[in-house]
Design a protein around this motif. Structure first.
Motif: not given
Length: 149
Positions: A73-98
């Motif tokens: 409100x004060x800046x008349x812009x928007x703020x973004x919130x990342x609510x959830x981030x999930x990567x299948x455990x079988x492919x973690x460390x693959x760069x998907x989260x990044x």
């Protein structure tokens, strides 16, 4: 190679995203509930409360990220919130989260967001390392308060 794209309820990958979202909930101690998860996620997207993007390796949907956009409100812009981030455990460390995070960062910047915020547990070292490597910093002069409704 990992690809990232936003999805809607009509997207053929929506059902796979729901399976991942339910696995995310289970990871945090909730009982499995695929049909209610699908219904809830559909409602959030339909009401434009959430944006959901998926990461894919080939044809395999392997990760998701959800964000909400709120007025700054004060800046008349928007703020973004990342609510959830999930990567299948079988492919973690693959760069998907990044890849998911970089996509959200680029989109938020492109839409003129004031800031992009997220929360994680203080002992989640892997996540904290990833977030730090992308420029996220801890906010020390802020107190988070909640009211259970």
């Amino acid at each position: 190679m990992i690809s990232v794209r936003p999805i809607t309820v009509a997207d053929p990958a929506f059902d796979r995203a729901c399976v991942l979202f339910d696995a995310y909930r289970v990871h945090y101690g909730q009982p499995p509930a695929l049909d209610p998860t699908r219904s809830w996620l559909s409602e959030q997207l339909d009401r434009q409360r959430f944006r959901v993007a998926i990461a894919s390796l080939g044809d395999n949907v392997c990760g998701l990220i959800t964000t909400t956009v709120i007025p700054a409100s004060l800046t008349l812009r928007t703020a973004w919130l990342i609510r959830d981030l999930y990567v299948d455990p079988a492919v973690r460390r693959s760069g998907a989260a990044r890849a998911l995070l970089l996509d959200v960062i680029e989109t938020a910047r492109g839409e003129g967001a004031l800031r992009l915020s997220l929360q994680t547990e203080p002992d989640n070292a892997a996540a904290l390392s990833l977030y730090g490597s992308l420029g996220f910093t801890q906010v020390d002069d802020l107190v988070a308060l909640n009211l259970r409704c």
